[in-house]
Design a protein around this motif. Structure first.
Motif, PDB file in Angstrom:
ATOM      1  N   LEU A   1      54.487  48.380  73.368  1.00  0.00           N
ATOM      2  CA  LEU A   1      53.187  48.885  73.815  1.00  0.00           C
ATOM      3  C   LEU A   1      52.202  48.965  72.653  1.00  0.00           C
TER       4      LEU A   1
ATOM      5  N   VAL B   1      48.136  50.346  71.683  1.00  0.00           N
ATOM      6  CA  VAL B   1      47.142  51.252  72.219  1.00  0.00           C
ATOM      7  C   VAL B   1      45.909  51.218  71.323  1.00  0.00           C
TER       8      VAL B   1
ATOM      9  N   VAL C   1      45.534  50.238  76.847  1.00  0.00           N
ATOM     10  CA  VAL C   1      46.943  50.102  76.522  1.00  0.00           C
ATOM     11  C   VAL C   1      47.311  48.682  76.900  1.00  0.00           C
TER      12      VAL C   1
ATOM     13  N   VAL D   1      45.556  47.290  80.191  1.00  0.00           N
ATOM     14  CA  VAL D   1      45.118  48.299  81.142  1.00  0.00           C
ATOM     15  C   VAL D   1      44.053  49.141  80.458  1.00  0.00           C
TER      16      VAL D   1
ATOM     17  N   ASP E   1      43.867  58.568  80.656  1.00  0.00           N
ATOM     18  CA  ASP E   1      43.958  58.436  79.208  1.00  0.00           C
ATOM     19  C   ASP E   1      45.168  57.591  78.835  1.00  0.00           C
ATOM     20  N   GLU E   2      45.442  57.504  77.531  1.00  0.00           N
ATOM     21  CA  GLU E   2      46.458  56.564  77.098  1.00  0.00           C
ATOM     22  C   GLU E   2      47.836  56.835  77.699  1.00  0.00           C
ATOM     23  N   LEU E   3      48.116  58.098  77.974  1.00  0.00           N
ATOM     24  CA  LEU E   3      49.444  58.393  78.523  1.00  0.00           C
ATOM     25  C   LEU E   3      49.569  57.942  79.967  1.00  0.00           C
ATOM     26  N   THR E   4      48.548  58.241  80.748  1.00  0.00           N
ATOM     27  CA  THR E   4      48.564  57.790  82.132  1.00  0.00           C
ATOM     28  C   THR E   4      48.595  56.261  82.165  1.00  0.00           C
TER      29      THR E   4
ATOM     30  N   SER F   1      49.832  54.300  80.006  1.00  0.00           N
ATOM     31  CA  SER F   1      51.139  53.753  79.624  1.00  0.00           C
ATOM     32  C   SER F   1      52.081  53.820  80.811  1.00  0.00           C
ATOM     33  N   GLU F   2      51.889  54.852  81.621  1.00  0.00           N
ATOM     34  CA  GLU F   2      52.652  54.947  82.866  1.00  0.00           C
ATOM     35  C   GLU F   2      52.315  53.770  83.774  1.00  0.00           C
TER      36      GLU F   2
END
Lengths: 140, 1005
Positions: A43, A45, A54, A65, A72-75, A77-78
């Motif tokens: 990954l 970012v 990401v 994405v 944000d970056e966490l969502t 990455s999901e």
């Protein structure tokens, strides 16, 4: 190759063509700078202005994405995880370009299930797989 | 609303043979689409064709209206097929085709049938498609089904309906709001995603109802929220509630903090991070509250996932950033607490952050560096600089700019360390790099030179080195200009001459011209160098470029002792170093207008009014700061047009030069029979009202249109003439004028009531012919006022600090005002700006959110051409009492007094701006005020430094010199006039590109 969601966004949200080109070249540059020596599915970012990006490399395909605000970056990455696993699922293995285009229709359907007009809809791979065939999901 | 764009990379060559879409062509695919009409549908083949159609659409291919309709009708036939894969494709296809309203009818019934189908998946997809293509009438028909679907036991159906709701809320909010009971029920759903979607929708429905949101948060934080995504949403809503409630109850335990803290222990990283971030963003967060959040972020810093590392370092960087701003900017007062505690908390992470400098991901590394630069203490600076040096070579320019900016602020923080940082900057200046990067470095060096006196010589030396080998004309000219201002003040000015004269020999014409100006400045300031400068300037007389020659001639004459153009020494310096007090855009327009005529150009005729940019333009999204090309346009042309219009009317020619034209003010309600607005033109001893009238009735022709003005409430004004409008046909605006005399140079104010008088004639709309006979009629207009602000020209200064210091302090008048209770500082600041009608400088008209004090810098020219500068400081206390300290400097002490009078009158102004305003002592206790004012003083001492450092466009005058110079040349050699004019225009053109603020900030990580 297919930029399905991109186009979808363009029509839905009025992302103007020149901005779209800007984005396209921005992402391609970002990829060219960083993805060359990338491992499969590693990954990456970045953030640009107010958005987060990401991105990753899956077989021959690079996937980006982009989101902002609550995405944000966490969502993201999901989301990218769901996308990569769905794509792998559709292609049965890390896709080559040929394979990706062969399964183009199927992948479009997957993406349609994952994001709808900029809103995250599903995050579960098996559920998406079943949904693209109009089968109800197993877990209720 | 989020907009995640998902995009597949397409830089790989898709035309290669192995692509299944090789040679795909729209016409052929449309032909193939005929299979949709087959009585015996081949589902597989149909799917393939749809895939091709999708591919075409996604590649940006457009279908004509006919093609799209044809495909759409064909696709609808596929509803006959029972094949599930095909059906799924059909849904997608319809969504992508987005049929027009009249076509939607065709599929509605099929989709409605699917919506009530026994197959769950048909229902879900049909809902999505219907909501996508529906309009409000159709929506009311299907509303019942959608409500059912929201509480459907199948999560896919429920989610589909909920997400549709989110989309529909934007277009049909009334309808969606009626669903809140069902949505409420769905929030309790056991399916994770349904809960997530329901929560998002419910919050959107209720977002304007604080109480409801608060209730929602209260109930959900107690219960169990299944999905991590929903949990994240909840955290966001919670922090929103905390934000809103904390403004009311300042003291006591923070509500919901326990919940946020418990989320730090959630098993999903997403939730943990969200909670940590929410805590760091709480206003006035204490160290105790912050510590657990920072600990979590610290753990993330060493995570194996780049996304987590990035998120953590980004959040830490933000904490530092907010405290940095607290340190530098006006809001320092309010954020004092934060500034002193936060960096310490973050410092604990320094070791982890240092290891991130070598992170593979450049975004992370840059963030780590910039954070470290901000948290670092004086002792670690050298070590850090060493690490950065290794790191700089392999990152992209935009990252480098961020680093350079961070170093600049670090250097301002630790001025003693200037040597190593200056060296670093000069080293990277020598390396390869693009314009923006180089500009950032030069910019930083310039700021350091201004702020750290010790760094001056070494900095100037580095800049000299740089221009020896600089490929950017813009930077060269900027540096040369700067050198001209700073160089002569150094201990040994002569050593710079070589670098400057080298430019004259080696560079292009633009740089050569700049170098000539710089040489002249040295000559003017340093007497010992003068003879030698003369020798050099004389050599420039043989330059191939006429601008360079002209400048050399000009300076030789101005500086020369015998042939004096400038007069005294003081005048010469003023001419060389003084600012050009005309806005460049205005000058450009005036020059363009002038080009054709043959009288000498007079710079005093250039209007000085600067119109502030419309707000929308400033906010324009996606506009890049680096947009060097686009010259500012628009506003001045209006002023010019007025000037032309008025000068064409012989009656007004005796009034002298137009001082100011105000922006039009409407005197009628919108959509009335006659639309009238008025423009106030201010002359020294006269005022002209220009009434712009529009007749909006096709059946009428107005003649002999005048405005009868009653000036009984404007004692100092007496009407001198009225210029009627002969005829005013339908929809073609015309003007009528009324002129008043007033005492010369006095800012008289007054109120005028207006009555529109005219003769109306009936018009036959068919033939357009008017009746012979007319009827006299009148029409009441709104009143208009002449206020003090009308006598003030909005003229900005490029460097407020300099301008302020150059004004005689004896002419300064300071007073303090208590303004009573105000809603916010921002509102008060804009009210004061409106009352005095001056130009805010250096962006000080913007008040940062929640700041408790603010200083606004204003500049303008008062009638009689008197320059006025105003520093106005505001402070607001807990009970929203606002105090104001107004310091005015102008060229005339009486005018300074006058400004105070204007402000004092403003409090009782007719518009009621100070409705609750009172003088000190009445509303605020003395001690409170003293306290607040002390606060300003402390701040203002720091602030001047900061202002000087960040003052935009400080070095414009290279071109200005050229302009002024050229202007005087007109006097010297008229023969050159026309030729020069074109050069000027060209120079201006170049300039308009370059007058972007020097320190543009990049948003790149």
């Amino acid at each position: 190759m297919g930029s399905r969601f991109w186009e979808g966004q363009k029509r839905d949200r009025g992302v103007p063509t020149e901005e779209r080109l800007h984005w396209r070249s921005f992402l391609v540059k970002l990829g060219a700078d960083n993805l060359r020596r990338a491992k499969n599915e590693e990954l990456f970012v970045a953030s640009h202005k107010s958005v987060y990006i990401v991105y990753t490399m899956l077989g021959d395909v690079s996937i980006y994405v982009v989101g902002k605000d609550e995405y944000d970056e966490l969502t993201l990455s999901e989301v990218i995880y769901v996308i990569t696993s769905s794509v792998k699922d559709a292609c049965d293995k890390p896709p080559t370009e040929r394979l990706f285009l062969d399964k183009y229709g199927k992948i479009c359907l997957c993406l349609d299930e994952i994001v709808w007009k900029g809103l995250l809809e599903s995050t579960d791979k098996s559920r998406i797989r079943r949904l693209t065939r109009l089968k109800p999901p197993t877990d209720v | 609303m989020a907009q995640p764009f998902v995009k597949k990379d397409d830089d790989l060559d898709e035309e290669e043979e192995y692509s299944p879409f090789y040679g795909i062509e729209k016409g052929a695919v449309l032909q193939e689409a005929r299979v949709f009409h087959d009585p015996q549908l081949d589902a597989r083949r149909c799917s393939q064709v749809i895939t091709k159609l999708l591919y075409l659409l996604n590649q940006g291919e457009t279908f004509t209206k006919v093609e799209a309709t044809e495909v759409f009708f064909a696709v609808t036939k596929l509803f006959q097929s029972k094949d599930t894969v095909l059906r799924r494709m059909v849904y997608l296809m319809i969504k992508d085709l987005s049929p027009s309203a009249d076509e939607v009818i065709i599929v509605t019934s099929s989709l409605m049938k699917d919506m009530n189908s026994k197959t769950d998946m048909y229902r879900a997809n049909a809902i999505r498609v219907l909501c996508r293509i529906t309009d409000s009438t159709l929506l009311t028909q299907i509303e019942r089904y959608l409500k059912q679907a929201i509480v459907d036991k199948n999560p896919v159906v429920a989610s589909a309906a909920l997400v549709s709701g989110v989309h529909l809320l934007q277009t049909n909010s009334e309808i969606v709001k009626r669903w809140s009971n069902e949505v409420q029920e769905a929030v309790q759903s056991r399916a994770a995603l349904v809960q997530f979607h329901a929560l998002a929708l419910l919050h959107q429905i209720r977002q304007n109802d604080r109480l409801a949101v608060s209730k929602l948060v209260t109930s959900l934080t107690k219960g169990s929220v299944r999905s991590p995504l929903a949990q994240c949403l909840l955290i966001r809503y919670t922090s929103q509630v905390i934000r809103e409630s904390s403004t009311n109850t300042q003291a006591g335990e923070r509500p919901f903090f326990d919940y946020l803290e418990s989320c730090l222990r959630h098993k999903s990283e997403m939730v943990v991070f969200e909670a940590a971030r929410a805590i760091t963003e709480l206003s006035g967060v204490t160290s105790r509250e912050l510590t657990p959040a920072i600990t979590v972020l610290q753990l993330f810093l060493s995570s194996s996932k780049p996304v987590l590392r990035f998120a953590a370092i980004r959040t830490l960087n933000k904490i530092i950033l907010s405290s940095m701003y607290g340190f530098n900017e006006q809001s320092r007062f309010a954020k004092k607490m934060v500034a002193s505690t936060h960096p310490l908390a973050v410092t604990n992470c320094n070791i982890d952050m240092e290891s991130l400098i070598s992170d593979q991901n450049r975004s992370i590394a840059t963030l780590a560096i910039t954070t470290l630069l901000k948290t670092g203490n004086e002792s670690s600076v050298d070590r850090l600089m060493k690490q950065i040096t290794n790191f700089m070579s392999d990152i992209a320019d935009e990252f480098k700019i961020v680093v350079v900016e961070a170093i600049r602020s670090l250097c301002l923080k630790f001025p003693l360390k200037y040597r190593s940082m200056m060296n670093f900057l000069s080293n990277i200046l020598r390396e390869e790099g693009g314009f923006d990067y180089k500009k950032a470095i030069v910019d930083s060096i310039v700021i350091l030179i201004r702020d750290i006196p010790d760094a001056k010589e070494i900095g100037l030396f580095h800049l000299c080195e740089f221009i020896e080998d600089c490929e950017f004309t813009y930077l060269s000219t900027q540096i040369l200009h700067f050198l001209g201002n700073e160089g002569p003040k150094t201990s040994d000015p002569s050593k710079y001459i070589r670098y400057i004269y080298n430019r004259v020999i080696l560079e292009n014409a633009t740089v050569r011209a700049s170098a000539v100006s710089t040489l002249a400045k040295f000559g003017a300031m340093v007497d010992s160098l003068k003879p030698r400068i003369f020798v050099l300037l004389r050599r420039c007389l043989f330059d191939s470029d006429d601008e360079v020659r002209d400048r050399a001639t000009l300076y030789l004459n101005t500086l020369g002792t015998d042939a004096s153009v400038g007069g005294t020494d003081e005048d010469v310096k003023d001419f060389l170093f003084g600012p050009l007090d005309v806005p460049l855009v205005n000058l450009e327009t005036s020059l363009r207008n002038y080009e054709a005529s043959d009288i000498p150009f007079d710079i005093n005729l250039v209007p000085k009014e600067v119109k502030s940019q419309p707000l929308a333009e400033k906010k324009a999204p996606g506009k890049k700061a680096i947009g060097l090309g686009a010259p500012p346009s628009g506003p001045t042309t209006v002023v010019d047009a007025y000037e032309k219009l008025l000068s064409s009317i012989s009656e007004f020619s005796s009034f002298g030069k137009l001082f100011k034209s105000c922006s039009p003010m409407e005197l009628t309600e919108p959509e009335t029979e006659y639309a009238v607005n008025v423009v106030k033109h201010i002359f020294d001893g006269h005022v002209v009202f220009q009434y712009n009238c529009t007749n909006t009735i096709p059946e009428q022709l107005l003649e002999k249109v005048t405005v009868f003005v009653d000036a009984s409430e404007a004692e100092e004004f007496s009407e001198v003439l009225t210029k009627p409008l002969r005829s005013l046909p339908y929809d073609s605006p015309g003007q009528t004028f009324v002129a008043f005399e007033k005492p010369e140079g006095v800012p008289a104010i007054g109120k005028f009531s207006n009555l529109l008088k005219f003769v109306v004639k009936e018009v036959d709309p068919a033939t357009g012919e008017a009746d012979e006979e007319g009827v006299e009629d009148e029409y009441q207009l709104e009143d208009l006022e002449i206020v003090a602000a009308d006598y003030m020209l909005k003229v900005g200064v490029s460097n407020f600090k300099n301008a302020w210091e150059n004004m005689d302090p004896d002419n300064e008048r300071i007073d303090e005002y208590g303004l009573g209770v105000k809603e916010s500082l921002a509102e008060t600041v804009s009210a004061v700006i409106d009352i005095v009608g001056m130009q805010p400088c250096e962006g000080t008209e913007v008040v940062p959110n929640n700041s408790r004090s603010h200083t606004c810098l204003l500049s303008g020219i008062f009638i009689g051409n008197v320059k006025v500068l105003v520093r106005v400081s505001f402070g607001i206390d807990g009970s929203k009492q606002v105090a104001m300290k107004l310091a005015v400097r102008s060229e005339d002490p009486e005018i300074s007094e006058k400004i105070h009078e204007i402000v004092a009158e403003g409090k009782s102004s007719v518009k009621g701006k100070w409705r609750s305003g009172r003088w000190i002592g009445e509303m605020i206790t003395r001690s409170k005020l003293v306290e607040q004012l002390r606060e300003y003083q402390i701040r203002s001492q720091h602030k001047w430094g900061a202002l000087a450092a960040f003052s935009p466009k400080p070095q414009m005058a290279t071109r200005r010199g050229c302009l002024c110079g050229s202007y005087i040349c007109f006097g010297i050699c008229l023969a050159h006039t026309i030729l020069l004019c074109s050069t000027l225009l060209q120079t201006l053109h170049d300039f308009s590109g370059s007058c972007i603020p020097w320190n543009s900030s990049s948003n790149m990580p």
